[in-house]
Write a protein that holds these residues in place. Structure first.
Motif, PDB file in Angstrom:
ATOM      1  N   VAL A 134     127.468  10.200  47.752  1.00  0.00           N
ATOM      2  CA  VAL A 134     127.145  11.398  46.963  1.00  0.00           C
ATOM      3  C   VAL A 134     125.650  11.533  46.684  1.00  0.00           C
ATOM      4  CG1 VAL A 134     129.413  11.235  45.856  1.00  0.00           C
ATOM      5  CG2 VAL A 134     127.376  10.402  44.636  1.00  0.00           C
ATOM      6  N   LYS A 135     124.872  10.565  47.115  1.00  0.00           N
ATOM      7  CA  LYS A 135     123.424  10.626  46.864  1.00  0.00           C
ATOM      8  C   LYS A 135     122.836  11.880  47.499  1.00  0.00           C
ATOM      9  CE  LYS A 135     122.543   5.670  46.353  1.00  0.00           C
ATOM     10  NZ  LYS A 135     121.955   4.449  46.961  1.00  0.00           N
ATOM     11  N   GLY A 136     122.023  12.570  46.721  1.00  0.00           N
ATOM     12  CA  GLY A 136     121.402  13.794  47.205  1.00  0.00           C
ATOM     13  C   GLY A 136     122.254  15.036  47.015  1.00  0.00           C
ATOM     14  N   ARG A 137     123.517  14.854  46.652  1.00  0.00           N
ATOM     15  CA  ARG A 137     124.411  15.994  46.440  1.00  0.00           C
ATOM     16  C   ARG A 137     124.879  16.097  44.989  1.00  0.00           C
ATOM     17  NH1 ARG A 137     129.285  16.183  48.821  1.00  0.00           N
ATOM     18  NH2 ARG A 137     129.557  13.912  48.840  1.00  0.00           N
ATOM     19  N   PHE A 138     125.122  14.972  44.359  1.00  0.00           N
ATOM     20  CA  PHE A 138     125.628  14.949  42.984  1.00  0.00           C
ATOM     21  C   PHE A 138     124.514  14.498  42.047  1.00  0.00           C
ATOM     22  CE2 PHE A 138     130.426  14.012  43.850  1.00  0.00           C
ATOM     23  CZ  PHE A 138     130.457  15.069  44.747  1.00  0.00           C
ATOM     24  N   THR A 139     124.531  15.033  40.828  1.00  0.00           N
ATOM     25  CA  THR A 139     123.585  14.630  39.805  1.00  0.00           C
ATOM     26  C   THR A 139     124.331  14.378  38.503  1.00  0.00           C
ATOM     27  OG1 THR A 139     121.823  15.969  40.805  1.00  0.00           O
ATOM     28  CG2 THR A 139     121.515  15.249  38.522  1.00  0.00           C
ATOM     29  N   ILE A 140     124.162  13.171  37.960  1.00  0.00           N
ATOM     30  CA  ILE A 140     124.749  12.845  36.661  1.00  0.00           C
ATOM     31  C   ILE A 140     123.679  13.015  35.596  1.00  0.00           C
ATOM     32  CG2 ILE A 140     124.259  10.360  36.841  1.00  0.00           C
ATOM     33  CD1 ILE A 140     126.950   9.869  35.385  1.00  0.00           C
ATOM     34  N   SER A 141     124.076  13.568  34.466  1.00  0.00           N
ATOM     35  CA  SER A 141     123.150  13.729  33.344  1.00  0.00           C
ATOM     36  C   SER A 141     123.943  13.606  32.055  1.00  0.00           C
ATOM     37  CB  SER A 141     122.426  15.077  33.421  1.00  0.00           C
ATOM     38  OG  SER A 141     123.363  16.147  33.359  1.00  0.00           O
ATOM     39  N   ARG A 142     123.236  13.522  30.934  1.00  0.00           N
ATOM     40  CA  ARG A 142     123.927  13.399  29.659  1.00  0.00           C
ATOM     41  C   ARG A 142     123.111  14.050  28.568  1.00  0.00           C
ATOM     42  NH1 ARG A 142     124.571   7.101  28.472  1.00  0.00           N
ATOM     43  NH2 ARG A 142     124.928   7.708  26.306  1.00  0.00           N
ATOM     44  N   ASP A 143     123.820  14.480  27.558  1.00  0.00           N
ATOM     45  CA  ASP A 143     123.217  15.009  26.336  1.00  0.00           C
ATOM     46  C   ASP A 143     123.644  14.068  25.231  1.00  0.00           C
ATOM     47  OD1 ASP A 143     122.675  16.342  23.938  1.00  0.00           O
ATOM     48  OD2 ASP A 143     123.060  18.315  24.797  1.00  0.00           O
ATOM     49  N   ASN A 144     122.742  13.201  24.808  1.00  0.00           N
ATOM     50  CA  ASN A 144     123.120  12.179  23.833  1.00  0.00           C
ATOM     51  C   ASN A 144     123.510  12.804  22.493  1.00  0.00           C
ATOM     52  OD1 ASN A 144     122.761   9.971  25.555  1.00  0.00           O
ATOM     53  ND2 ASN A 144     120.569   9.885  25.114  1.00  0.00           N
ATOM     54  N   ALA A 145     122.844  13.848  22.097  1.00  0.00           N
ATOM     55  CA  ALA A 145     123.179  14.482  20.826  1.00  0.00           C
ATOM     56  C   ALA A 145     124.583  15.082  20.859  1.00  0.00           C
ATOM     57  CB  ALA A 145     122.152  15.564  20.496  1.00  0.00           C
ATOM     58  N   ALA A 146     124.956  15.634  22.010  1.00  0.00           N
ATOM     59  CA  ALA A 146     126.277  16.242  22.155  1.00  0.00           C
ATOM     60  C   ALA A 146     127.328  15.235  22.603  1.00  0.00           C
ATOM     61  CB  ALA A 146     126.211  17.392  23.162  1.00  0.00           C
ATOM     62  N   LYS A 147     126.903  13.998  22.868  1.00  0.00           N
ATOM     63  CA  LYS A 147     127.828  12.945  23.309  1.00  0.00           C
ATOM     64  C   LYS A 147     128.601  13.400  24.549  1.00  0.00           C
ATOM     65  CE  LYS A 147     128.471  11.066  18.638  1.00  0.00           C
ATOM     66  NZ  LYS A 147     127.687  12.107  17.933  1.00  0.00           N
ATOM     67  N   THR A 148     127.877  13.992  25.475  1.00  0.00           N
ATOM     68  CA  THR A 148     128.498  14.576  26.663  1.00  0.00           C
ATOM     69  C   THR A 148     127.791  14.110  27.927  1.00  0.00           C
ATOM     70  OG1 THR A 148     129.168  16.538  25.402  1.00  0.00           O
ATOM     71  CG2 THR A 148     129.112  16.747  27.790  1.00  0.00           C
ATOM     72  N   VAL A 149     128.595  13.834  28.939  1.00  0.00           N
ATOM     73  CA  VAL A 149     128.067  13.496  30.255  1.00  0.00           C
ATOM     74  C   VAL A 149     128.501  14.580  31.232  1.00  0.00           C
ATOM     75  CG1 VAL A 149     130.062  12.041  30.865  1.00  0.00           C
ATOM     76  CG2 VAL A 149     127.865  11.681  32.005  1.00  0.00           C
ATOM     77  N   TYR A 150     127.623  14.879  32.180  1.00  0.00           N
ATOM     78  CA  TYR A 150     127.872  15.930  33.156  1.00  0.00           C
ATOM     79  C   TYR A 150     127.805  15.347  34.567  1.00  0.00           C
ATOM     80  CZ  TYR A 150     126.490  18.673  29.089  1.00  0.00           C
ATOM     81  OH  TYR A 150     126.383  19.190  27.817  1.00  0.00           O
ATOM     82  N   LEU A 151     128.467  16.005  35.481  1.00  0.00           N
ATOM     83  CA  LEU A 151     128.344  15.682  36.897  1.00  0.00           C
ATOM     84  C   LEU A 151     128.214  17.000  37.654  1.00  0.00           C
ATOM     85  CD1 LEU A 151     128.282  13.300  38.918  1.00  0.00           C
ATOM     86  CD2 LEU A 151     130.696  13.778  39.365  1.00  0.00           C
TER      87      LEU A 151
END
Length: 121
Positions: free
Chosen positions: A62-79
């Protein structure tokens, strides 16, 4: 403490989807957050992970296609998943190392329910 995932669905090859996973409950702190996936007949695979400081790791496919991120204040992780291919079809699960309030320094691993991603060719 609960994790709830959102955002799966049906998409054509080459398309994009964004998964979200929100933690709720009596949370003291969250360390690593991860996305796993499992396709029928295959073992569960770690797709991506992100530390509280923002360091990320990805499985090679998935390298180069997927990006993981997070919002620590919202306690949320995204893909964020771009350039999706039929082989990305799977149930995606989020996972996090969470220290509940009033648990001292002990972190537990929590899992969200799966969200199905289907990529048509």
């Amino acid at each position: 403490v609960q994790l709830q995932a959102f955002g799966g669905g049906l998409v054509q090859a080459g398309g994009s989807l964004r998964l979200s996973c929100a933690a709720s409950g009596n949370i003291g702190s969250i360390s690593v957050m991860r996305w796993y996936r499992q396709s029928p007949g295959k073992q569960r695979e770690l797709v991506a992970s992100i530390t509280s400081g923002g360091s990320t790791e990805y499985t090679d496919s998935v390298k180069g296609r997927f990006t993981i991120s997070r919002d620590n204040a919202a306690k949320t992780v995204y893909l964020q998943m771009n350039s999706l291919a039929p082989e990305d079809t799977a149930v995606y699960h989020c996972n996090a190392d969470i220290r509940p309030l009033y648990s001292g320094s002990l972190f537990n691993v929590y899992w969200g329910q799966g969200t199905l991603v289907t990529v048509s060719s």
